[in-house]
Design a protein around this motif. Structure first.
Motif, PDB file in Angstrom:
ATOM      1  N   GLU A 171       0.690  -1.334   0.116  1.00  0.00           N
ATOM      2  CA  GLU A 171      -0.122  -0.144  -0.111  1.00  0.00           C
ATOM      3  C   GLU A 171       0.954   1.232  -0.014  1.00  0.00           C
ATOM      4  OE1 GLU A 171      -3.556   1.986  -0.305  1.00  0.00           O
ATOM      5  OE2 GLU A 171      -3.329  -0.011  -0.352  1.00  0.00           O
ATOM      6  N   ALA A 172       2.051   1.093   0.948  1.00  0.00           N
ATOM      7  CA  ALA A 172       3.021   2.457   0.828  1.00  0.00           C
ATOM      8  C   ALA A 172       3.461   2.709  -0.481  1.00  0.00           C
ATOM      9  CB  ALA A 172       3.817   2.101   1.831  1.00  0.00           C
ATOM     10  N   ARG A 173       3.499   1.679  -1.399  1.00  0.00           N
ATOM     11  CA  ARG A 173       4.195   1.979  -2.601  1.00  0.00           C
ATOM     12  C   ARG A 173       3.126   2.133  -3.823  1.00  0.00           C
ATOM     13  NH1 ARG A 173       9.711  -1.175  -3.469  1.00  0.00           N
ATOM     14  NH2 ARG A 173      10.176   0.706  -4.659  1.00  0.00           N
ATOM     15  N   VAL A 174       1.774   2.184  -3.514  1.00  0.00           N
ATOM     16  CA  VAL A 174       0.835   2.382  -4.330  1.00  0.00           C
ATOM     17  C   VAL A 174       0.954   3.656  -5.404  1.00  0.00           C
ATOM     18  CG1 VAL A 174      -1.788   2.912  -4.743  1.00  0.00           C
ATOM     19  CG2 VAL A 174      -0.678   0.817  -3.501  1.00  0.00           C
ATOM     20  N   PRO A 175       1.325   4.917  -4.893  1.00  0.00           N
ATOM     21  CA  PRO A 175       1.503   6.311  -5.628  1.00  0.00           C
ATOM     22  C   PRO A 175       2.348   6.264  -6.242  1.00  0.00           C
ATOM     23  CG  PRO A 175       0.953   6.651  -2.867  1.00  0.00           C
ATOM     24  CD  PRO A 175       0.974   5.352  -3.159  1.00  0.00           C
ATOM     25  N   GLU A 176       3.774   5.512  -5.955  1.00  0.00           N
ATOM     26  CA  GLU A 176       4.608   5.476  -6.832  1.00  0.00           C
ATOM     27  C   GLU A 176       4.661   4.428  -8.180  1.00  0.00           C
ATOM     28  OE1 GLU A 176       9.671   4.207  -7.061  1.00  0.00           O
ATOM     29  OE2 GLU A 176       8.264   3.875  -5.035  1.00  0.00           O
ATOM     30  N   PHE A 177       3.859   3.289  -7.871  1.00  0.00           N
ATOM     31  CA  PHE A 177       3.456   2.305  -8.702  1.00  0.00           C
ATOM     32  C   PHE A 177       2.653   2.825  -9.970  1.00  0.00           C
ATOM     33  CE2 PHE A 177       1.468  -1.601 -10.413  1.00  0.00           C
ATOM     34  CZ  PHE A 177       2.411  -2.248 -10.482  1.00  0.00           C
ATOM     35  N   ASP A 178       1.602   3.844  -9.137  1.00  0.00           N
ATOM     36  CA  ASP A 178       0.744   4.456 -10.289  1.00  0.00           C
ATOM     37  C   ASP A 178       1.373   5.250 -11.379  1.00  0.00           C
ATOM     38  OD1 ASP A 178      -1.595   2.997  -9.125  1.00  0.00           O
ATOM     39  OD2 ASP A 178      -2.431   4.837  -8.043  1.00  0.00           O
ATOM     40  N   VAL A 179       2.263   5.973 -10.965  1.00  0.00           N
ATOM     41  CA  VAL A 179       3.121   6.882 -11.772  1.00  0.00           C
ATOM     42  C   VAL A 179       3.961   6.011 -12.704  1.00  0.00           C
ATOM     43  CG1 VAL A 179       5.166   8.281 -11.791  1.00  0.00           C
ATOM     44  CG2 VAL A 179       3.313   8.601 -10.292  1.00  0.00           C
ATOM     45  N   ARG A 180       4.682   4.931 -12.350  1.00  0.00           N
ATOM     46  CA  ARG A 180       5.387   4.029 -13.237  1.00  0.00           C
ATOM     47  C   ARG A 180       4.689   3.075 -13.978  1.00  0.00           C
ATOM     48  NH1 ARG A 180      10.898   3.802 -11.822  1.00  0.00           N
ATOM     49  NH2 ARG A 180      11.483   4.909  -9.863  1.00  0.00           N
ATOM     50  N   ILE A 181       3.410   2.731 -13.828  1.00  0.00           N
ATOM     51  CA  ILE A 181       2.660   1.689 -14.558  1.00  0.00           C
ATOM     52  C   ILE A 181       2.343   2.306 -15.879  1.00  0.00           C
ATOM     53  CG2 ILE A 181       0.321   2.275 -13.852  1.00  0.00           C
ATOM     54  CD1 ILE A 181       2.088  -1.069 -14.278  1.00  0.00           C
ATOM     55  N   GLY A 182       2.107   3.824 -16.058  1.00  0.00           N
ATOM     56  CA  GLY A 182       1.668   4.272 -17.170  1.00  0.00           C
ATOM     57  C   GLY A 182       2.657   4.186 -18.518  1.00  0.00           C
ATOM     58  N   SER A 193      -2.541  -4.358   3.546  1.00  0.00           N
ATOM     59  CA  SER A 193      -1.463  -4.425   2.445  1.00  0.00           C
ATOM     60  C   SER A 193      -1.158  -5.823   1.958  1.00  0.00           C
ATOM     61  CB  SER A 193      -0.258  -3.828   2.952  1.00  0.00           C
ATOM     62  OG  SER A 193       0.725  -3.630   1.712  1.00  0.00           O
ATOM     63  N   PRO A 194      -0.854  -6.183   0.831  1.00  0.00           N
ATOM     64  CA  PRO A 194      -0.931  -5.264  -0.566  1.00  0.00           C
ATOM     65  C   PRO A 194      -2.243  -5.064  -1.155  1.00  0.00           C
ATOM     66  CG  PRO A 194      -0.313  -7.501  -1.083  1.00  0.00           C
ATOM     67  CD  PRO A 194      -0.667  -7.645   0.383  1.00  0.00           C
ATOM     68  N   ARG A 195      -2.019  -4.080  -2.154  1.00  0.00           N
ATOM     69  CA  ARG A 195      -3.187  -3.885  -3.071  1.00  0.00           C
ATOM     70  C   ARG A 195      -3.152  -4.633  -4.474  1.00  0.00           C
ATOM     71  NH1 ARG A 195      -7.116   0.648  -3.319  1.00  0.00           N
ATOM     72  NH2 ARG A 195      -5.999   1.282  -1.343  1.00  0.00           N
ATOM     73  N   ALA A 196      -4.241  -5.014  -5.071  1.00  0.00           N
ATOM     74  CA  ALA A 196      -4.059  -5.932  -6.146  1.00  0.00           C
ATOM     75  C   ALA A 196      -4.449  -5.225  -7.244  1.00  0.00           C
ATOM     76  CB  ALA A 196      -5.189  -6.740  -6.138  1.00  0.00           C
ATOM     77  N   PRO A 203      11.605  -1.544 -13.766  1.00  0.00           N
ATOM     78  CA  PRO A 203      11.158  -0.862 -12.395  1.00  0.00           C
ATOM     79  C   PRO A 203       9.645  -1.032 -12.099  1.00  0.00           C
ATOM     80  CG  PRO A 203      11.045   0.537 -14.559  1.00  0.00           C
ATOM     81  CD  PRO A 203      11.547  -0.568 -14.901  1.00  0.00           C
ATOM     82  N   VAL A 204       8.949  -1.279 -12.545  1.00  0.00           N
ATOM     83  CA  VAL A 204       7.706  -1.603 -12.076  1.00  0.00           C
ATOM     84  C   VAL A 204       7.491  -2.735 -11.453  1.00  0.00           C
ATOM     85  CG1 VAL A 204       5.171  -2.185 -13.159  1.00  0.00           C
ATOM     86  CG2 VAL A 204       6.423  -0.534 -14.114  1.00  0.00           C
ATOM     87  N   GLY A 205       8.349  -3.937 -12.145  1.00  0.00           N
ATOM     88  CA  GLY A 205       8.523  -5.388 -11.386  1.00  0.00           C
ATOM     89  C   GLY A 205       9.191  -5.244 -10.078  1.00  0.00           C
ATOM     90  N   ALA A 206      10.248  -4.127  -9.885  1.00  0.00           N
ATOM     91  CA  ALA A 206      10.732  -4.125  -8.533  1.00  0.00           C
ATOM     92  C   ALA A 206       9.714  -3.964  -7.464  1.00  0.00           C
ATOM     93  CB  ALA A 206      11.968  -3.323  -8.789  1.00  0.00           C
ATOM     94  N   MET A 207       8.810  -3.350  -7.884  1.00  0.00           N
ATOM     95  CA  MET A 207       7.894  -2.991  -6.583  1.00  0.00           C
ATOM     96  C   MET A 207       6.715  -3.865  -6.442  1.00  0.00           C
ATOM     97  SD  MET A 207       7.129   1.291  -7.314  1.00  0.00           S
ATOM     98  CE  MET A 207       7.239   1.235  -9.080  1.00  0.00           C
ATOM     99  N   VAL A 208       6.760  -4.607  -7.226  1.00  0.00           N
ATOM    100  CA  VAL A 208       5.658  -5.990  -6.981  1.00  0.00           C
ATOM    101  C   VAL A 208       5.872  -6.869  -5.941  1.00  0.00           C
ATOM    102  CG1 VAL A 208       4.765  -8.011  -8.054  1.00  0.00           C
ATOM    103  CG2 VAL A 208       5.075  -6.092  -9.574  1.00  0.00           C
ATOM    104  N   GLU A 209       4.954  -6.984  -4.802  1.00  0.00           N
ATOM    105  CA  GLU A 209       5.269  -7.935  -3.867  1.00  0.00           C
ATOM    106  C   GLU A 209       4.873  -9.219  -4.164  1.00  0.00           C
ATOM    107  OE1 GLU A 209       3.737  -7.737   0.860  1.00  0.00           O
ATOM    108  OE2 GLU A 209       4.038  -5.775  -0.233  1.00  0.00           O
ATOM    109  N   ILE A 210       3.780  -9.602  -4.747  1.00  0.00           N
ATOM    110  CA  ILE A 210       3.295 -10.846  -4.977  1.00  0.00           C
ATOM    111  C   ILE A 210       2.986 -11.112  -6.544  1.00  0.00           C
ATOM    112  CG2 ILE A 210       1.569 -12.805  -4.767  1.00  0.00           C
ATOM    113  CD1 ILE A 210       1.166 -11.276  -1.849  1.00  0.00           C
ATOM    114  N   GLY A 211       3.421 -11.712  -7.290  1.00  0.00           N
ATOM    115  CA  GLY A 211       3.121 -12.009  -8.726  1.00  0.00           C
ATOM    116  C   GLY A 211       4.550 -11.781  -9.546  1.00  0.00           C
TER     117      GLY A 211
END
Length: 332
Positions: free
Chosen positions: A220-231, A278-281, A309-317
């Motif tokens: 959950e703490a990394r969701v904002p950063e993940f949202d930026v990188r996923i686009g 946490s975590p968010r799907a 850089p996106v994969g580095a933030m993935v906790e599960i999957g």
């Protein structure tokens, strides 16, 4: 590891029960124009009621009737955009960075399992609404329970007779918000663009295409950063092809024996609306002309660079099954 997420995402090659708890959407009568705060985020975009379920082959006929009845009921609800039912057919090997000779090795694994009477039918259901309020007002959970649960029981054989268990198999269901999407015409981020995209699902067309559903989980703490990188990753996944100098710019068909691939038909990033910790799907939902086009896209250096850089933030999957569309319905 989050037991709720791992139990529901690690079932992909087994028929073991899913242990995910249902997110009860219910009926609130909330306005379609209200931005809903959920899990620390404002839900302003279109949303999807998403369910993963299993059907024993002997109960498929009744399930098919229930699905038709479900489609008939939801398509007249205010705010309804579209619904698709997809059957899991296989799983990507390239998303796991397996050696290239394993490319497509599991492309038909789930279809083969059904044929061999070793697996049930695995389905994913996407029900799209213009807003969270309209989805809540439709009471989808109650309709789902009424129409589908009678057909989701495990069935065993004893003394040559089929015996249905008294309790239905567990179902994974969550609500997701579409964050960004794309097709061969553009990338879509604002509400009106996303509404147009979801009103006309790409797989409603005549093509015999394959859906890829990449399931990941992010702290959950990394969701904002993940949202930026996923686009940017979605843009690369949507816009690249091999070779690039084809007449229409969409690439050439991939195969087991080459590294060509055509651009994705469409791509979409969905983020779980609520979280019970946490975590968010996330669901990375793409439609491709073939399994080979998708698998070869993962061998492209441009995709690997964007995904790192996106994969580095993935906790599960990631878990990345293939699906075939069995039913597509748009608003009445």
């Amino acid at each position: 590891m989050n037991p709720r997420f791992s139990a529901t995402r690690r079932h992909m090659l087994a028929a073991a029960p899913v242990l995910g708890a249902a997110l009860v959407v219910g009926t609130t009568g909330a306005s379609a124009d209200v931005a809903h705060p959920t899990g620390g985020h404002m839900v302003t975009g279109p949303v999807t009621f998403y369910a993963e379920l299993r059907v024993m082959p002997s109960l498929k006929t009744g399930f098919d009737v229930a699905m038709q009845n479900f489609a008939g009921r939801v398509r007249t609800e205010p705010g309804f955009l579209s619904a698709t039912l997809k059957q899991m057919s296989g799983e990507s090997t390239m998303v796991k960075n397996y050696p290239e000779p394993y490319k497509g090795a599991l492309a038909n694994a789930y279809l083969d399992g059904v044929q061999a009477h070793t697996l049930p039918l695995f389905y994913s259901l996407f029900v799209r609404f213009a807003s969270l309020g309209e989805l809540q007002a439709a009471g989808i959970d109650a309709v789902f329970d009424q129409l589908f649960l009678p057909h989701l029981h495990p069935v065993s054989t004893k003394d040559g007779q089929a015996i249905s268990d008294s309790a239905p198999m567990a179902v994974y269901r969550r609500v997701f918000e579409t964050r960004v999407a794309g097709d061969r015409h553009g990338i879509y981020r604002n509400r009106e663009e996303l509404l147009r995209f979801l009103r006309q699902p790409a797989d409603a067309g005549p093509g015999n295409w394959v859906t890829v559903g990449n399931h990941v989980s992010v702290a959950e703490a990394r969701v904002p950063e993940f949202d930026v990188r996923i686009g940017p990753l979605l843009e690369v996944a949507q816009q690249t092809c091999q070779p690039e100098d084809t007449a229409d710019g969409s690439g050439m068909p991939g195969s087991r024996d080459n590294r060509f691939y055509r651009k994705a038909i469409s791509t979409e990033i969905l983020r779980e609306v609520g979280t019970d910790g946490s975590p968010r799907a996330y669901l990375m939902h793409g439609i491709w002309e073939s399994v080979w086009d998708h698998e070869n896209s993962h061998l492209d250096a441009r995709f690997k660079a964007a995904a790192a850089p996106v994969g580095a933030m993935v906790e599960i999957g990631p878990v990345e099954p293939f699906y075939l569309t069995r039913l597509s319905v748009s608003a009445a």
